[in-house]
Design an enzyme around this catalytic site. Structure first.
Site, short mmCIF file in Angstrom:
data_model
loop_
_atom_site.label_atom_id
_atom_site.label_comp_id
_atom_site.label_asym_id
_atom_site.label_seq_id
_atom_site.Cartn_x
_atom_site.Cartn_y
_atom_site.Cartn_z
CB ALA A 131 22.98 43.74 -25.36
CB SER A 133 16.32 41.81 -20.54
OG SER A 133 15.02 41.56 -21.05
CB ILE A 158 16.28 49.49 -34.47
CG1 ILE A 158 17.51 48.78 -33.84
CG2 ILE A 158 16.35 51.01 -34.29
CD1 ILE A 158 17.62 48.85 -32.33
CD GLN A 337 -14.50 35.06 -25.14
OE1 GLN A 337 -13.41 34.96 -25.70
NE2 GLN A 337 -15.33 34.04 -25.03
CB ILE A 338 -17.54 41.69 -26.18
CG1 ILE A 338 -17.43 41.64 -24.64
CG2 ILE A 338 -18.78 42.46 -26.62
CD1 ILE A 338 -17.20 42.98 -23.97
CG HIS A 339 -16.15 42.22 -31.50
ND1 HIS A 339 -15.83 43.06 -30.45
CD2 HIS A 339 -16.34 43.05 -32.57
CE1 HIS A 339 -15.83 44.30 -30.86
NE2 HIS A 339 -16.14 44.33 -32.15
N GLY A 340 -17.32 37.78 -30.11
CA GLY A 340 -17.49 36.37 -30.50
C GLY A 340 -16.65 36.07 -31.74
CD GLU A 364 10.12 52.76 -25.48
OE1 GLU A 364 10.29 53.44 -24.47
OE2 GLU A 364 9.77 53.21 -26.58
N1 CAA Z 1 18.06 56.60 -14.20
C1 CAA Z 1 19.35 56.95 -13.95
N2 CAA Z 1 20.35 56.04 -13.72
C2 CAA Z 1 19.99 54.75 -13.75
C3 CAA Z 1 18.69 54.31 -14.00
C4 CAA Z 1 17.69 55.30 -14.22
N3 CAA Z 1 16.43 54.96 -14.47
N4 CAA Z 1 18.66 52.97 -13.97
C5 CAA Z 1 19.88 52.55 -13.71
N5 CAA Z 1 20.70 53.64 -13.57
C6 CAA Z 1 22.14 53.63 -13.24
C7 CAA Z 1 22.34 53.11 -11.83
O1 CAA Z 1 22.24 54.13 -10.87
C8 CAA Z 1 23.74 52.55 -11.93
O2 CAA Z 1 24.66 53.62 -11.88
P1 CAA Z 1 26.11 53.47 -11.10
O3 CAA Z 1 26.72 52.18 -11.52
O4 CAA Z 1 26.85 54.68 -11.54
O5 CAA Z 1 25.77 53.47 -9.63
C9 CAA Z 1 23.81 52.01 -13.34
O6 CAA Z 1 22.81 52.70 -14.08
C10 CAA Z 1 23.57 50.51 -13.44
O7 CAA Z 1 22.33 50.22 -12.81
P2 CAA Z 1 21.90 48.71 -12.55
O8 CAA Z 1 22.96 48.04 -11.72
O9 CAA Z 1 20.51 48.73 -12.03
O10 CAA Z 1 21.97 48.11 -14.04
P3 CAA Z 1 21.72 46.65 -14.60
O11 CAA Z 1 22.81 46.30 -15.53
O12 CAA Z 1 21.37 45.72 -13.49
O13 CAA Z 1 20.43 46.88 -15.57
C11 CAA Z 1 18.14 47.18 -16.12
C12 CAA Z 1 19.32 47.51 -15.20
C13 CAA Z 1 16.97 47.89 -15.50
C14 CAA Z 1 17.86 45.69 -16.20
C15 CAA Z 1 18.44 47.74 -17.54
O14 CAA Z 1 19.44 46.99 -18.17
C16 CAA Z 1 17.20 47.80 -18.42
O15 CAA Z 1 16.41 48.74 -18.33
N6 CAA Z 1 17.02 46.79 -19.30
C17 CAA Z 1 15.94 46.83 -20.29
C18 CAA Z 1 16.44 47.55 -21.52
C19 CAA Z 1 15.30 48.07 -22.36
O16 CAA Z 1 14.32 48.60 -21.87
N7 CAA Z 1 15.47 47.92 -23.67
C20 CAA Z 1 14.51 48.42 -24.62
C21 CAA Z 1 15.22 49.15 -25.71
S1 CAA Z 1 14.27 50.24 -26.68
C22 CAA Z 1 13.15 49.29 -27.50
O17 CAA Z 1 12.39 48.61 -26.91
C23 CAA Z 1 13.10 49.25 -28.99
C24 CAA Z 1 12.37 50.35 -29.59
O18 CAA Z 1 12.83 50.88 -30.57
C25 CAA Z 1 11.00 50.76 -29.11
#
Ligand code: CAA
Length: 384
Positions: A131, A133, A158, A337-340, A364
């Site tokens: 899980a 994206s 994480i 690139q500028i640094h070669g 993210e």
């Molecule tokens: N704000 C509020 N609600 C939101 C929202 C937002 N930005 N985005 C979606 N929702 C809500 C929707 O309104 C919907 O609500 P209802 O079902 O109640 O109507 C619900 O969430 C589902 O929305 P989607 O159908 O759009 O959801 P999806 O399953 O298609 O997924 C996605 C959407 C944008 C792809 C999402 O899964 C996503 O952002 N994926 C990427 C995850 C991510 O960024 N992971 C990084 C983790 S952190 C990290 O990187 C590590 C670290 O430590 C730095």
């Protein structure tokens, strides 16, 4: 429209710039980068200066500034060490922010106050091997048992995982409801069954730790649920809307850092009897780099401004993160690139910045996910 920073914002920017110059010189960062050293002392000092909870109210341990100030501070820290910047970004955006927004008074007193003042460190445990994206595909489960939930599952990639004292963990409380069955929990890292099972050896941002966390029958008090049962996905999405501003700022800082190094090098390097900065080929590269950095910075500040106004900024955060991260990769590439040949060796900071830039296009939410988020918002706006 107001393009001027306030006196307070300028002060935060200057404080961060002075801090980064003093605490994060390249000789030190190079050593930490080579040996995957977490800069514990620097993180402690960032906490003392209020940089681990920049936009959190002072009554909960924060500095009480705004998101624009947070962006400005992030840029300055990221110029010097993007790894340190992401440690700060995760604690601010992905841990303190959701606690401030969704936490109960007790949760804020117990967890937000020490986190925002930098006394303890937090991480955000959403991603899993199956899980990434597709964040709704959570396999971690949370089963109610009296006044506790029992958590089982594996979280990966994480940031801050190896060092964190507290994790915001997402888990399925009702699998039949897909994303409406996900809940968020505040989990103390010393709870029995909470194990760091792997620490990654990364291409860049090597001063920040990235872990796989395994949860084996981790008993979490029911009062540690963050937000309501079944609202965890919303907590995650709203949090990431803020987090992506932090990553955009990190990317702008990386690009600015590389740009400044490129100018410095081009002014000193002599070829064909003159400093290479005199060549139009170099000047045009610098002009393009500057234009993209300016655009990325303005997009990032706009998203921060909307967040401060309490306006939904899902699209603007995704635009800023996508554009700024691609700018960071593009600009660092040209700086090398500028640094070669010198840009390809570790004596020069651009080598590290080039490696550090790449992750901003991935974490993210990959930039493919940012485009999906932007397109989804456009479909709503234009009724497509
Ligand atoms: N704000 C509020 N609600 C939101 C929202 C937002 N930005 N985005 C979606 N929702 C809500 C929707 O309104 C919907 O609500 P209802 O079902 O109640 O109507 C619900 O969430 C589902 O929305 P989607 O159908 O759009 O959801 P999806 O399953 O298609 O997924 C996605 C959407 C944008 C792809 C999402 O899964 C996503 O952002 N994926 C990427 C995850 C991510 O960024 N992971 C990084 C983790 S952190 C990290 O990187 C590590 C670290 O430590 C730095």
């Amino acid at each position: 429209m107001q393009f001027e920073l306030t006196e307070e914002q300028k002060m935060v920017q200057q404080l961060a710039a002075e801090f980064a110059q003093k605490e994060l010189p390249y000789e030190k960062v190079r050593e930490w980068d080579a040996n995957k050293v977490f800069p514990e002392e620097v993180v402690k000092k960032l906490g003392e200066l209020g940089f681990m909870g920049v936009a959190i109210p002072p009554e909960y341990g924060g500095a009480g500034f705004d998101t624009i100030s947070y962006v400005l501070a992030m840029i300055e820290i990221a110029k010097y060490d993007p790894g340190t910047a992401v440690i700060m970004s995760v604690n601010n955006s992905l841990v303190c922010d959701p606690l401030n927004k969704f936490g109960t008074e007790e949760q804020k007193k117990k967890y937000l106050t020490p986190l925002a003042s930098g006394k303890i460190l937090g991480c955000f445990a959403l991603s899993e091997p199956e899980a990434g994206s597709d964040a709704a595909e959570q396999r971690t489960t949370a089963v109610k048992d009296g006044n506790y939930y029992v958590l089982n599952g594996v979280k990966n990639f994480i940031t801050n995982g190896p060092q964190a004292d507290v994790a915001i963990v997402f888990a399925m409380t009702d699998k039949s409801k897909r994303h409406h069955g996900i809940s968020a929990f505040i989990v103390e890292a010393d709870t029995p069954g909470f194990k760091i099972t792997h620490v990654e050896d990364k291409m860049g941002i090597r001063t920040s730790g990235t872990a796989e966390i395994t949860l084996e029958d981790v008993r979490v008090p029911a009062e540690n649920m963050l937000g309501k049962e079944g609202e965890g996905f919303k907590v995650a999405m709203v949090t990431l809307d803020g987090g992506r501003i932090g990553i955009a700022a990190q990317a702008v800082g990386i690009a600015e850092g590389a740009f400044e190094e490129a100018i410095k090098f081009a002014q000193e390097r002599v070829a064909f009897g003159q400093n290479i900065i005199n060549f139009q080929a170099i000047q045009w590269m610098l002009a393009d780099m500057h234009a993209r950095i300016e655009a990325a910075k303005l997009l990032t500040l706009k998203a921060a401004y909307l967040k401060d106004k309490g306006v939904r900024h899902t699209k603007e955060s995704a635009v800023a993160k996508m554009y700024a991260s691609e700018t960071a990769v593009w600009v660092t590439n040209r700086a090398v690139q500028i640094h070669g040949g010198y840009g390809y060796i570790k004596d020069y900071k651009v080598e590290q910045l080039y490696r550090d830039a790449k992750i901003t296009e991935i974490y993210e939410g990959t930039n493919e996910i940012q485009r999906l988020v932007i397109a989804n918002q456009l479909r709503k706006e234009y009724q497509i």
